[in-house]
Scaffold this motif. Structure first.
Motif, PDB file in Angstrom:
ATOM      1  N   CYS A 267       0.967  -0.978  -0.051  1.00  0.00           N
ATOM      2  CA  CYS A 267       0.118  -0.035   0.012  1.00  0.00           C
ATOM      3  C   CYS A 267       0.972   1.110   0.031  1.00  0.00           C
ATOM      4  O   CYS A 267       1.750   1.431   0.968  1.00  0.00           O
ATOM      5  CB  CYS A 267      -1.035   0.172   1.272  1.00  0.00           C
TER       6      CYS A 267
ATOM      7  N   LEU B 137       0.007  -5.478   0.420  1.00  0.00           N
ATOM      8  CA  LEU B 137      -1.332  -5.414   0.220  1.00  0.00           C
ATOM      9  C   LEU B 137      -2.030  -7.139   0.249  1.00  0.00           C
ATOM     10  O   LEU B 137      -1.524  -7.843  -0.426  1.00  0.00           O
ATOM     11  CB  LEU B 137      -1.785  -5.075  -1.123  1.00  0.00           C
TER      12      LEU B 137
ATOM     13  N   SER C 226      -8.655  -4.818  -2.118  1.00  0.00           N
ATOM     14  CA  SER C 226      -8.292  -3.303  -1.992  1.00  0.00           C
ATOM     15  C   SER C 226      -8.782  -2.420  -3.327  1.00  0.00           C
ATOM     16  O   SER C 226      -8.758  -2.818  -4.255  1.00  0.00           O
ATOM     17  CB  SER C 226      -6.779  -3.173  -1.778  1.00  0.00           C
TER      18      SER C 226
ATOM     19  N   CYS D 237      -4.836  -0.084   0.448  1.00  0.00           N
ATOM     20  CA  CYS D 237      -5.464  -0.856   1.262  1.00  0.00           C
ATOM     21  C   CYS D 237      -6.548  -0.648   1.966  1.00  0.00           C
ATOM     22  O   CYS D 237      -7.043   0.680   2.107  1.00  0.00           O
ATOM     23  CB  CYS D 237      -4.533  -1.416   2.570  1.00  0.00           C
TER      24      CYS D 237
END
Length: 314
Positions: free
Chosen positions: A82, A89, A95, A106
């Protein structure tokens, strides 16, 4: 022949053209074979002249080099980290992808941003670039995706290609995914692999389909790696299949660790390798966790419960 003599012969081979034997000195520069790292040539003519003698061993070495790349453990999944909290992630959570900057954020950082905006009565913006969020999918495509695609943004190209594919426009989807793959988009490679395997808008080509599937796996896409494992298992090349499953499991891929459990029960995986895969999978999953992400997941479950309850009472 002694080891010293063998080493000397290798050094001579690296310094001389494999065809005419001319040495690499002064203005004479040698280039490696296009497909392997075993020999060098002083010209295209020498490479062509030497091809009948070199072709067989070249192909063998090219396969070895490809496998070295293919079975190398990626440092992370294709999703990466992220860009806000810098944690990996997760694979099993959707996400959000923001069209304004083509960034995966995220759910923890996205939820924290939404909460802040709500509490401070602010306009809804992207958590990363702070651009105003589009109100409709059409606005997102016109305002952001199309503009970014014109600037050679591979993620935007892939998303536009996905829309065309879902609408049955395979030719346009293929065009966008091909360009996105050339620019390094991993999921575009994965999508192209299915187009070639199924023949959607293109002539069926197993070789090209396999190439794009391998490129996606090399770049860290666990689903691609898992599909390669299934292909190898179907062809009874179990050693290669297990390698793929272990690599995907180490990235936190749930389906791969479940498949490895079956392989272990069937005696195809050693106890040591299976235990190592379990540890790798657990570590990869744990690395994606954070209090913010836990809070976001709890809120998602609460909202789903509310929706189910309200829907059931109407």
């Amino acid at each position: 022949m002694s080891a010293d003599n063998v080493e000397a012969n290798v050094e001579v081979a690296e310094m001389c053209c494999a065809s005419c034997g001319i040495a690499e000195v002064d203005d004479i520069k040698l280039k490696e074979c296009d497909d392997c790292d075993l020999v060098k040539y002083c010209s295209d003519k020498c490479q062509q002249d030497h091809l009948p003698q070199h072709e067989s061993v070249c192909k063998e070495r090219a396969v070895e080099l490809r496998d070295e790349i293919l079975f190398r453990q990626p440092e992370s999944s294709h999703l990466g980290d992220c860009p806000i909290c810098f944690l990996p992630l997760p694979l099993n959570q959707k996400s959000p992808l923001y069209s304004c900057c083509s960034k995966w954020i995220c759910n923890g950082c996205a939820y924290a941003n939404q909460k802040r905006e709500l509490e401070e009565k602010l306009q809804e913006t992207c958590p990363f670039c702070r651009s105003p969020l589009p109100k409709t999918d059409e606005e997102a495509e016109i305002k952001y995706s199309m503009k970014r695609a014109k600037r050679n943004d591979p993620v935007a190209m892939r998303q536009i290609g996905k829309k065309h594919y879902n609408n049955g426009d395979y030719d346009t989807a293929f065009e966008h995914w091909t360009k996105a793959a050339e620019l390094g988009d991993v999921e575009a490679h994965y999508n192209l692999s299915f187009m070639y395997q199924k023949g959607d808008g293109v002539e069926k080509d197993e070789k090209k389909g396999l190439y794009h599937l391998e490129e996606a796996a090399i770049a860290g896409l666990p689903d691609a790696r898992y599909n390669l494992a299934l292909k190898e298992g179907k062809n009874e090349r179990f050693d290669r299949s297990i390698k793929h499953l272990i690599i995907a499991a180490n990235l936190g891929h749930d389906e791969s660790i479940q498949q490895l459990k079956k392989c272990y029960a069937g005696g195809l995986v050693s106890k040591e390798d299976f235990a190592a895969a379990l540890r790798g999978h657990h570590a990869a999953v744990e690395a994606t966790k954070s209090p913010k992400r836990d809070a976001a997941e709890a809120m998602e479950k609460f909202r789903a419960y509310q929706h189910q309850t309200i829907g059931g009472n109407t």
